[in-house]
Write a protein that holds these residues in place. Sequence first.
Motif, mmCIF file in Angstrom:
data_model
loop_
_atom_site.group_PDB
_atom_site.id
_atom_site.type_symbol
_atom_site.label_atom_id
_atom_site.label_comp_id
_atom_site.label_asym_id
_atom_site.label_seq_id
_atom_site.Cartn_x
_atom_site.Cartn_y
_atom_site.Cartn_z
ATOM 1 N N LEU A 30 1.067 -1.365 0.034
ATOM 2 C CA LEU A 30 -0.150 -0.133 0.132
ATOM 3 C C LEU A 30 1.300 1.300 0.012
ATOM 4 O O LEU A 30 0.346 2.379 -0.120
ATOM 5 C CB LEU A 30 -1.467 -0.062 1.660
ATOM 6 N N ASP A 31 1.793 0.834 0.564
ATOM 7 C CA ASP A 31 3.020 2.433 -0.267
ATOM 8 C C ASP A 31 2.851 3.129 -1.234
ATOM 9 O O ASP A 31 2.433 2.429 -1.942
ATOM 10 C CB ASP A 31 4.497 1.597 0.039
ATOM 11 N N GLY A 32 2.253 4.288 -1.736
ATOM 12 C CA GLY A 32 2.342 5.087 -2.206
ATOM 13 C C GLY A 32 0.520 4.760 -3.056
ATOM 14 O O GLY A 32 0.608 5.688 -3.605
ATOM 15 N N PHE A 33 0.293 4.561 -2.207
ATOM 16 C CA PHE A 33 -1.526 4.581 -2.377
ATOM 17 C C PHE A 33 -1.793 6.144 -2.659
ATOM 18 O O PHE A 33 -2.218 6.366 -1.796
ATOM 19 C CB PHE A 33 -2.431 3.635 -1.754
ATOM 20 N N PRO A 34 -2.662 6.106 -3.638
ATOM 21 C CA PRO A 34 -2.708 7.411 -4.658
ATOM 22 C C PRO A 34 -3.913 8.023 -3.399
ATOM 23 O O PRO A 34 -5.111 7.282 -3.265
ATOM 24 C CB PRO A 34 -4.094 7.597 -5.993
ATOM 25 N N GLY A 35 -3.594 8.807 -2.515
ATOM 26 C CA GLY A 35 -4.605 10.109 -2.029
ATOM 27 C C GLY A 35 -4.579 9.333 -0.426
ATOM 28 O O GLY A 35 -4.671 9.819 0.964
ATOM 29 N N LEU A 36 -3.168 8.344 -0.034
ATOM 30 C CA LEU A 36 -3.108 7.978 1.006
ATOM 31 C C LEU A 36 -2.190 8.285 1.747
ATOM 32 O O LEU A 36 -0.862 8.646 1.186
ATOM 33 C CB LEU A 36 -2.155 6.310 1.173
ATOM 34 N N LEU A 37 -1.846 9.322 3.017
ATOM 35 C CA LEU A 37 -1.292 10.171 3.566
ATOM 36 C C LEU A 37 -0.804 9.165 4.584
ATOM 37 O O LEU A 37 0.552 9.270 4.820
ATOM 38 C CB LEU A 37 -2.162 11.184 4.352
ATOM 39 N N LEU A 38 -1.189 8.403 5.452
ATOM 40 C CA LEU A 38 -1.118 7.605 5.721
ATOM 41 C C LEU A 38 -1.143 6.172 6.827
ATOM 42 O O LEU A 38 -2.638 6.220 6.672
ATOM 43 C CB LEU A 38 -0.757 8.464 7.672
ATOM 44 N N LYS A 39 -1.225 5.195 6.484
ATOM 45 C CA LYS A 39 -1.847 3.547 6.875
ATOM 46 C C LYS A 39 -0.248 2.957 7.711
ATOM 47 O O LYS A 39 0.966 2.776 7.253
ATOM 48 C CB LYS A 39 -2.193 2.724 5.816
ATOM 49 N N ALA A 40 -1.410 3.408 9.048
ATOM 50 C CA ALA A 40 -0.334 2.337 10.346
ATOM 51 C C ALA A 40 -1.007 0.412 10.467
ATOM 52 O O ALA A 40 -2.662 0.663 11.450
ATOM 53 C CB ALA A 40 -0.486 2.923 11.184
ATOM 54 N N TYR A 41 -0.605 -0.321 10.239
ATOM 55 C CA TYR A 41 -1.107 -1.528 10.335
ATOM 56 C C TYR A 41 -0.406 -1.993 11.610
ATOM 57 O O TYR A 41 0.465 -2.086 12.607
ATOM 58 C CB TYR A 41 0.211 -2.743 9.296
ATOM 59 N N LEU A 42 -1.961 -2.054 12.571
ATOM 60 C CA LEU A 42 -1.652 -2.196 13.320
ATOM 61 C C LEU A 42 -2.577 -3.717 14.848
ATOM 62 O O LEU A 42 -3.452 -4.164 13.788
ATOM 63 C CB LEU A 42 -2.851 -1.318 14.726
ATOM 64 N N SER A 43 -1.645 -3.634 15.686
ATOM 65 C CA SER A 43 -2.264 -4.924 16.034
ATOM 66 C C SER A 43 -2.041 -4.990 17.987
ATOM 67 O O SER A 43 -1.534 -4.891 18.166
ATOM 68 C CB SER A 43 -1.590 -6.263 15.734
ATOM 69 N N ALA A 44 -2.777 -6.024 18.450
ATOM 70 C CA ALA A 44 -3.117 -6.023 20.082
ATOM 71 C C ALA A 44 -2.886 -7.153 19.926
ATOM 72 O O ALA A 44 -3.834 -8.103 19.635
ATOM 73 C CB ALA A 44 -4.047 -4.833 20.468
ATOM 74 N N ASN A 45 -2.086 -7.751 21.001
ATOM 75 C CA ASN A 45 -2.034 -9.384 21.637
ATOM 76 C C ASN A 45 -2.729 -9.397 22.724
ATOM 77 O O ASN A 45 -2.312 -9.230 23.444
ATOM 78 C CB ASN A 45 -0.705 -9.219 21.356
ATOM 79 N N LYS A 46 -3.542 -10.759 22.422
ATOM 80 C CA LYS A 46 -4.463 -10.035 24.303
ATOM 81 C C LYS A 46 -3.329 -11.035 25.575
ATOM 82 O O LYS A 46 -3.336 -10.749 26.502
ATOM 83 C CB LYS A 46 -5.287 -11.852 24.137
ATOM 84 N N SER A 183 3.099 2.818 6.173
ATOM 85 C CA SER A 183 2.588 2.801 4.436
ATOM 86 C C SER A 183 2.124 4.654 4.282
ATOM 87 O O SER A 183 1.935 4.999 5.405
ATOM 88 C CB SER A 183 1.739 2.503 3.621
ATOM 89 N N LEU A 184 3.463 5.113 3.505
ATOM 90 C CA LEU A 184 3.255 6.437 3.594
ATOM 91 C C LEU A 184 3.539 6.938 2.005
ATOM 92 O O LEU A 184 3.454 6.518 0.976
ATOM 93 C CB LEU A 184 4.299 7.458 3.728
ATOM 94 N N PRO A 185 2.610 8.190 1.467
ATOM 95 C CA PRO A 185 2.454 8.614 0.149
ATOM 96 C C PRO A 185 3.482 8.421 -0.724
ATOM 97 O O PRO A 185 3.699 7.964 -2.094
ATOM 98 C CB PRO A 185 2.148 9.976 -0.313
ATOM 99 N N ASN A 186 5.452 8.403 -0.237
ATOM 100 C CA ASN A 186 6.630 8.766 -0.919
ATOM 101 C C ASN A 186 7.775 7.705 -0.541
ATOM 102 O O ASN A 186 8.392 7.090 -0.629
ATOM 103 C CB ASN A 186 7.776 9.253 -0.507
ATOM 104 N N ASN A 187 6.731 6.564 -0.220
ATOM 105 C CA ASN A 187 7.425 5.046 0.385
ATOM 106 C C ASN A 187 8.062 4.320 -1.227
ATOM 107 O O ASN A 187 9.062 3.670 -0.977
ATOM 108 C CB ASN A 187 6.919 4.297 0.917
ATOM 109 N N SER A 188 6.570 4.862 -1.688
ATOM 110 C CA SER A 188 7.074 3.768 -3.631
ATOM 111 C C SER A 188 6.020 4.740 -4.304
ATOM 112 O O SER A 188 5.823 5.614 -4.254
ATOM 113 C CB SER A 188 6.399 2.682 -3.415
ATOM 114 N N GLY A 189 6.662 4.529 -5.516
ATOM 115 C CA GLY A 189 6.337 5.624 -6.599
ATOM 116 C C GLY A 189 4.735 4.812 -7.335
ATOM 117 O O GLY A 189 4.783 5.691 -7.749
ATOM 118 N N ALA A 190 4.549 3.565 -7.317
ATOM 119 C CA ALA A 190 3.276 3.171 -7.933
ATOM 120 C C ALA A 190 2.688 1.885 -6.726
ATOM 121 O O ALA A 190 3.466 2.014 -5.711
ATOM 122 C CB ALA A 190 4.079 2.339 -9.113
#
Length: 196
Positions: A30-46, A183-190
């Motif tokens: 998802l790096d570089g996905f159009p219009g994405l400013l930030l995605k944090a892949y989050l998890s929590a472990n019981k 994931s950030l907009p500038n992590n990848s070009g496509a």
Amino acid sequence: MIAMQYSFVLPADYDMAVIERRVASKGHLLDGFPGLLLKAYLSANKRGGGPTDNLYAPFYLWRDNEAMSAFLCGPGFVAVSQAFGWPAVQTWSVWHAEQAADVARARYATRETLAIAPHTALERLRADETAAARLSFERDGALAVAVGFEPGTWTLVRFSLWREPDGGAGGDREQRYAVGHVSLPNNSGAARHPGV
């Protein structure tokens, strides 16, 4: 700007290493996905005194509704909903957001949702929450902060990314997460088709 999150509650005996491997192998898609400013892949472990549930709960900041819709209507969301189920997607209009240049180094996140009382002076609340988010970013060392509201259910969200697990206030309404990838907009070009 729109904040978005969905959360999957996983069984108590779920092997959370499955989530870690999935994020490690697919998070970059998802790096570089159009219009994405930030995605944090989050998890929590019981396990280990964590939350009451095992969770997979990605948090997004989108430039606008068009970008968010492109993701939700696309193959990435289809893949994640086929893998984990059909989630309720929460969204908030963002009042304030900022991030450090090294935000991709975040390893922990906090998210707090609060009810907004009827007849609250919203402009005052917005100013107060913006000031608090700036303070968290400038003084407390948050790598990213976002605060927003949702007027359908009158809720407020406070979200922060941290280097260390002790970031955040630690209140009883606060959910803490591990961050597997940012994931950030500038992590990848496509953009590619993530399925994460």
